[in-house]
Design a protein around this motif. Structure first.
Motif, PDB file in Angstrom:
ATOM      1  N   ALA A  98       0.833  -1.207   0.000  1.00  0.00           N
ATOM      2  CA  ALA A  98       0.000   0.000   0.000  1.00  0.00           C
ATOM      3  C   ALA A  98       0.864   1.251   0.000  1.00  0.00           C
ATOM      4  O   ALA A  98       0.563   2.217  -0.710  1.00  0.00           O
ATOM      5  CB  ALA A  98      -0.932  -0.013   1.205  1.00  0.00           C
ATOM      6  N   ARG A  99       1.967   1.237   0.766  1.00  0.00           N
ATOM      7  CA  ARG A  99       2.878   2.384   0.770  1.00  0.00           C
ATOM      8  C   ARG A  99       3.529   2.574  -0.589  1.00  0.00           C
ATOM      9  O   ARG A  99       3.664   3.692  -1.075  1.00  0.00           O
ATOM     10  CB  ARG A  99       3.947   2.217   1.856  1.00  0.00           C
ATOM     11  N   LEU A 100       3.934   1.471  -1.231  1.00  0.00           N
ATOM     12  CA  LEU A 100       4.533   1.558  -2.556  1.00  0.00           C
ATOM     13  C   LEU A 100       3.553   2.107  -3.590  1.00  0.00           C
ATOM     14  O   LEU A 100       3.897   2.959  -4.404  1.00  0.00           O
ATOM     15  CB  LEU A 100       5.049   0.193  -3.013  1.00  0.00           C
ATOM     16  N   GLU A 101       2.317   1.619  -3.530  1.00  0.00           N
ATOM     17  CA  GLU A 101       1.298   2.091  -4.475  1.00  0.00           C
ATOM     18  C   GLU A 101       0.964   3.557  -4.237  1.00  0.00           C
ATOM     19  O   GLU A 101       0.762   4.304  -5.190  1.00  0.00           O
ATOM     20  CB  GLU A 101       0.043   1.219  -4.376  1.00  0.00           C
ATOM     21  N   LYS A 102       0.932   3.972  -2.987  1.00  0.00           N
ATOM     22  CA  LYS A 102       0.654   5.366  -2.671  1.00  0.00           C
ATOM     23  C   LYS A 102       1.779   6.258  -3.184  1.00  0.00           C
ATOM     24  O   LYS A 102       1.525   7.324  -3.734  1.00  0.00           O
ATOM     25  CB  LYS A 102       0.509   5.534  -1.162  1.00  0.00           C
ATOM     26  N   GLY A 103       3.020   5.816  -3.058  1.00  0.00           N
ATOM     27  CA  GLY A 103       4.179   6.565  -3.555  1.00  0.00           C
ATOM     28  C   GLY A 103       4.188   6.661  -5.062  1.00  0.00           C
ATOM     29  O   GLY A 103       4.618   7.664  -5.641  1.00  0.00           O
ATOM     30  N   ARG A 104       3.704   5.650  -5.745  1.00  0.00           N
ATOM     31  CA  ARG A 104       3.669   5.622  -7.205  1.00  0.00           C
ATOM     32  C   ARG A 104       2.610   6.571  -7.761  1.00  0.00           C
ATOM     33  O   ARG A 104       2.760   7.111  -8.841  1.00  0.00           O
ATOM     34  CB  ARG A 104       3.383   4.198  -7.681  1.00  0.00           C
ATOM     35  N   LYS A 105       1.543   6.806  -7.010  1.00  0.00           N
ATOM     36  CA  LYS A 105       0.443   7.670  -7.455  1.00  0.00           C
ATOM     37  C   LYS A 105       0.804   9.137  -7.366  1.00  0.00           C
ATOM     38  O   LYS A 105       0.148   9.960  -7.957  1.00  0.00           O
ATOM     39  CB  LYS A 105      -0.814   7.393  -6.650  1.00  0.00           C
ATOM     40  N   ARG A 106       1.837   9.483  -6.657  1.00  0.00           N
ATOM     41  CA  ARG A 106       2.212  10.905  -6.495  1.00  0.00           C
ATOM     42  C   ARG A 106       2.776  11.483  -7.718  1.00  0.00           C
ATOM     43  O   ARG A 106       3.290  11.185  -8.605  1.00  0.00           O
ATOM     44  CB  ARG A 106       3.231  11.043  -5.358  1.00  0.00           C
TER      45      ARG A 106
END
Length: 106
Positions: A98-106
């Motif tokens: 979830a942290r990786l996906e959130k970082g990718r959306k930025r």
């Protein structure tokens, strides 16, 4: 006739919360021998082993999960300990993803 309103109350337990052995037993509805067996199996670990064991609030969740696995699925203590470890690892991996996906959306 007026309706009777029931009021619920509770305590929020987290990693910072501390419980004694008797408080943990009461919160989980299990005898002290059961908690001691979980400590010996490595399912939960007291923060302090000095005069009186102190447990984090997270231990309540772990004890209840073990009890549920034993009661509902007939898993023995060693199997429940392994299942808890695997469930914890899955939760860690999901949080990391979830942290990786959130970082990718930025």
């Amino acid at each position: 006739m007026p309706k009777k309103v029931e009021q619920l109350s509770g305590v929020l337990l987290d990693e910072e919360s501390e419980l004694t052995l008797s408080e943990l037993c009461r919160a989980c509805g299990v005898p002290a021998e059961r908690i001691i067996a979980l400590v010996e199996e490595g399912v939960i670990e007291p923060r302090s082993r000095e005069l009186q064991w102190r447990f984090s609030g997270i231990c309540v969740r772990r004890v209840r999960r073990v009890y549920s696995l034993e009661r509902d699925l007939g898993v023995n203590l060693a199997g429940a300990a392994l299942a808890i470890e695997l469930l914890d690892e899955i939760e860690r991996l999901q949080a990391h993803l979830a942290r990786l996906e959130k970082g990718r959306k930025r």
